[in-house]
Design a protein around this motif. Structure first.
Motif, PDB file in Angstrom:
ATOM      1  N   SER A   1     -11.999   2.025   1.499  1.00 43.13           N
ATOM      2  CA  SER A   1     -10.538   1.957   1.608  1.00 43.13           C
ATOM      3  C   SER A   1      -9.861   2.284   0.279  1.00 43.13           C
ATOM      4  O   SER A   1      -8.846   2.988   0.240  1.00 43.13           O
ATOM      5  CB  SER A   1     -10.107   0.572   2.090  1.00 43.13           C
ATOM      6  OG  SER A   1     -10.688   0.272   3.342  1.00 43.13           O
ATOM      7  N   LEU A   2     -10.420   1.769  -0.813  1.00 45.39           N
ATOM      8  CA  LEU A   2      -9.849   2.045  -2.131  1.00 45.39           C
ATOM      9  C   LEU A   2      -9.937   3.528  -2.473  1.00 45.39           C
ATOM     10  O   LEU A   2      -9.019   4.090  -3.092  1.00 45.39           O
ATOM     11  CB  LEU A   2     -10.558   1.218  -3.203  1.00 45.39           C
ATOM     12  CG  LEU A   2     -10.274  -0.289  -3.191  1.00 45.39           C
ATOM     13  CD1 LEU A   2     -11.123  -1.006  -4.227  1.00 45.39           C
ATOM     14  CD2 LEU A   2      -8.786  -0.560  -3.439  1.00 45.39           C
TER      15      LEU A   2
ATOM     16  N   CYS B   1      -9.918  -0.152   7.274  1.00 49.97           N
ATOM     17  CA  CYS B   1     -10.707  -1.099   6.482  1.00 49.97           C
ATOM     18  C   CYS B   1     -11.473  -2.065   7.390  1.00 49.97           C
ATOM     19  O   CYS B   1     -12.680  -2.264   7.223  1.00 49.97           O
ATOM     20  CB  CYS B   1      -9.788  -1.859   5.535  1.00 49.97           C
ATOM     21  SG  CYS B   1     -10.617  -3.112   4.524  1.00 49.97           S
TER      22      CYS B   1
ATOM     23  N   LEU C   1       0.829  -1.180   0.000  1.00 52.49           N
ATOM     24  CA  LEU C   1       0.000   0.000   0.000  1.00 52.49           C
ATOM     25  C   LEU C   1       0.873   1.242   0.000  1.00 52.49           C
ATOM     26  O   LEU C   1       1.758   1.402   0.829  1.00 52.49           O
ATOM     27  CB  LEU C   1      -0.913   0.014   1.243  1.00 52.49           C
ATOM     28  CG  LEU C   1      -1.937  -1.103   1.331  1.00 52.49           C
ATOM     29  CD1 LEU C   1      -2.681  -1.011   2.640  1.00 52.49           C
ATOM     30  CD2 LEU C   1      -2.905  -1.047   0.171  1.00 52.49           C
TER      31      LEU C   1
ATOM     32  N   LEU D   1      -7.135   5.343  -0.846  1.00 52.35           N
ATOM     33  CA  LEU D   1      -5.850   5.111  -1.512  1.00 52.35           C
ATOM     34  C   LEU D   1      -5.595   6.095  -2.649  1.00 52.35           C
ATOM     35  O   LEU D   1      -4.446   6.325  -3.023  1.00 52.35           O
ATOM     36  CB  LEU D   1      -5.790   3.675  -2.052  1.00 52.35           C
ATOM     37  CG  LEU D   1      -5.686   2.550  -1.020  1.00 52.35           C
ATOM     38  CD1 LEU D   1      -5.717   1.196  -1.715  1.00 52.35           C
ATOM     39  CD2 LEU D   1      -4.419   2.683  -0.209  1.00 52.35           C
ATOM     40  N   TRP D   2      -6.665   6.683  -3.200  1.00 48.62           N
ATOM     41  CA  TRP D   2      -6.504   7.646  -4.284  1.00 48.62           C
ATOM     42  C   TRP D   2      -6.072   9.022  -3.776  1.00 48.62           C
ATOM     43  O   TRP D   2      -5.658   9.862  -4.576  1.00 48.62           O
ATOM     44  CB  TRP D   2      -7.830   7.803  -5.048  1.00 48.62           C
ATOM     45  CG  TRP D   2      -8.299   6.540  -5.694  1.00 48.62           C
ATOM     46  CD1 TRP D   2      -7.553   5.437  -5.998  1.00 48.62           C
ATOM     47  CD2 TRP D   2      -9.640   6.243  -6.118  1.00 48.62           C
ATOM     48  NE1 TRP D   2      -8.336   4.470  -6.578  1.00 48.62           N
ATOM     49  CE2 TRP D   2      -9.627   4.930  -6.669  1.00 48.62           C
ATOM     50  CE3 TRP D   2     -10.841   6.936  -6.085  1.00 48.62           C
ATOM     51  CZ2 TRP D   2     -10.765   4.320  -7.183  1.00 48.62           C
ATOM     52  CZ3 TRP D   2     -11.969   6.341  -6.593  1.00 48.62           C
ATOM     53  CH2 TRP D   2     -11.946   5.040  -7.140  1.00 48.62           C
TER      54      TRP D   2
ATOM     55  N   LEU E   1     -14.286  -2.262   1.506  1.00 46.54           N
ATOM     56  CA  LEU E   1     -13.311  -2.268   0.414  1.00 46.54           C
ATOM     57  C   LEU E   1     -13.405  -0.999  -0.427  1.00 46.54           C
ATOM     58  O   LEU E   1     -12.381  -0.403  -0.791  1.00 46.54           O
ATOM     59  CB  LEU E   1     -13.537  -3.501  -0.465  1.00 46.54           C
ATOM     60  CG  LEU E   1     -12.552  -3.710  -1.619  1.00 46.54           C
ATOM     61  CD1 LEU E   1     -11.130  -3.874  -1.096  1.00 46.54           C
ATOM     62  CD2 LEU E   1     -12.952  -4.925  -2.450  1.00 46.54           C
ATOM     63  N   SER E   2     -14.623  -0.580  -0.736  1.00 46.83           N
ATOM     64  CA  SER E   2     -14.802   0.621  -1.567  1.00 46.83           C
ATOM     65  C   SER E   2     -14.302   1.862  -0.845  1.00 46.83           C
ATOM     66  O   SER E   2     -13.644   2.725  -1.446  1.00 46.83           O
ATOM     67  CB  SER E   2     -16.271   0.780  -1.960  1.00 46.83           C
ATOM     68  OG  SER E   2     -17.082   0.959  -0.810  1.00 46.83           O
TER      69      SER E   2
END
Length: 309
Positions: free
Chosen positions: A160-161, A102, A3, A164-165, A157-158
């Motif tokens: 957390s993703l 998460c 990550l 990440l952006w 998951l959504s």
């Protein structure tokens, strides 16, 4: 996959509940004791439901899953805080922060969905008692739990993703004792509009949706109980819902209380202190409500430990 983000940030700083050195030993002992009590009580509930065949019912099936979710929920935040206090370090790695966030979102959402499933179980038991065993069959119970896990996992998951952006600059201090989603998002120096919208949508879906289902179930339950002629019958029907209703009131009462108080004060430190109520205290009280007020659980544990002697 490792990550990382485009700013090269490798770690955050968790400011915790207090920066005063003399309070650290007290906080360590307090949270360690609450953590151990919560984990032990929930493990005992799971043990009771597994060992006693009389508890192999939909209500206790959901309860054992809720106990497992509570263990995971509190284990997501408290152990890291205890390690930071003991080592006198506030550091959490970027990967560790995203992972903690998460799992926190996952098990928080799972708690809410399981409470809604338990409310539906009580609704069927009281409003449709003659069809209870047909409606609440093992297949449906398994599907409800599986659906709860899938919805909670997809949301986690959504969220957390989307984090990440984000790009992070120099302000890496999180005014909390864990990586809370809202606090992490507001540290970003890039546009967080989509993250905010996603967070509010998820709060409405996984918070408001189950709550609406619970309120609807209990409105029907109250109507059915009022239709019962005998006082003893009313008490017996209500007693089967008392523990669940207490846990629901505690869970949503604490969560909404913290949310509205933090929104009114705009104080991150008071928000962190308030979060203790629904992340730690609520989980501990849940176990007391279901264990101390439940004769079936106490009877199953008594029989189990007597059999081991």
């Amino acid at each position: 996959m490792e990550l990382e983000n485009d700013t090269g940030i490798s770690e955050f700083l968790l400011l915790g509940l207090s920066e005063e050195p003399e309070l650290q030993p007290f906080l360590f002992e307090l949270f360690l004791s609450m953590y151990l009590v919560t984990v032990l009580e929930n493990l005992l509930i799971i043990l009771a439901t597994i060992s006693d065949s009389h508890l192999h019912t939909p209500m206790y099936f959901f309860l054992s899953n809720l106990s497992f979710a509570d263990i995971c929920f509190i284990s997501t935040t408290v152990p890291k805080m205890l390690i930071n206090i003991q080592t006198q370090s506030r550091v959490i790695t970027y990967a560790g922060c995203i992972t903690q966030m998460c799992f926190f979102v996952l098990f928080g959402g799972l708690d809410s969905l399981l409470l809604a499933a338990m409310a539906y179980d009580r609704f069927v038991a009281i409003c449709h008692p003659l069809h209870y065993t047909v409606i609440m069959n093992p297949r449906l119970c398994g599907l409800l739990v599986l659906a709860s896990w899938m919805i909670a996992a997809l949301n986690s998951l959504s969220q957390s993703l989307m984090v990440l952006w984000l790009s992070f600059c120099t302000d890496l201090e999180i005014p909390h004792f864990f990586c809370e989603l809202n606090e992490v998002i507001h540290l970003a120096c890039s546009d967080t509009f989509l993250n905010d919208m996603g967070m509010y949508f998820a709060a409405g879906l996984l918070g408001g949706g189950p709550l609406a289902g619970i309120l609807y179930s209990y409105s029907k339950i109250v109507s059915s109980i009022r239709a019962i002629s005998s006082v003893r019958g009313k008490y017996k029907a209500f007693s089967t819902c008392a523990s669940h209703l207490s846990v629901v009131s505690l869970f949503y009462g604490m969560s909404l209380g913290v949310y509205f108080s933090s929104a009114a004060t705009h104080n991150s430190h008071s928000s962190a202190e308030g979060s203790v109520m629904y992340t730690v205290v609520t989980q501990m009280l849940n176990t007391f409500i279901y264990s101390l007020r439940n004769k079936d659980i106490k009877g199953a544990l008594t029989q189990f430990f007597r059999g081991k002697q």
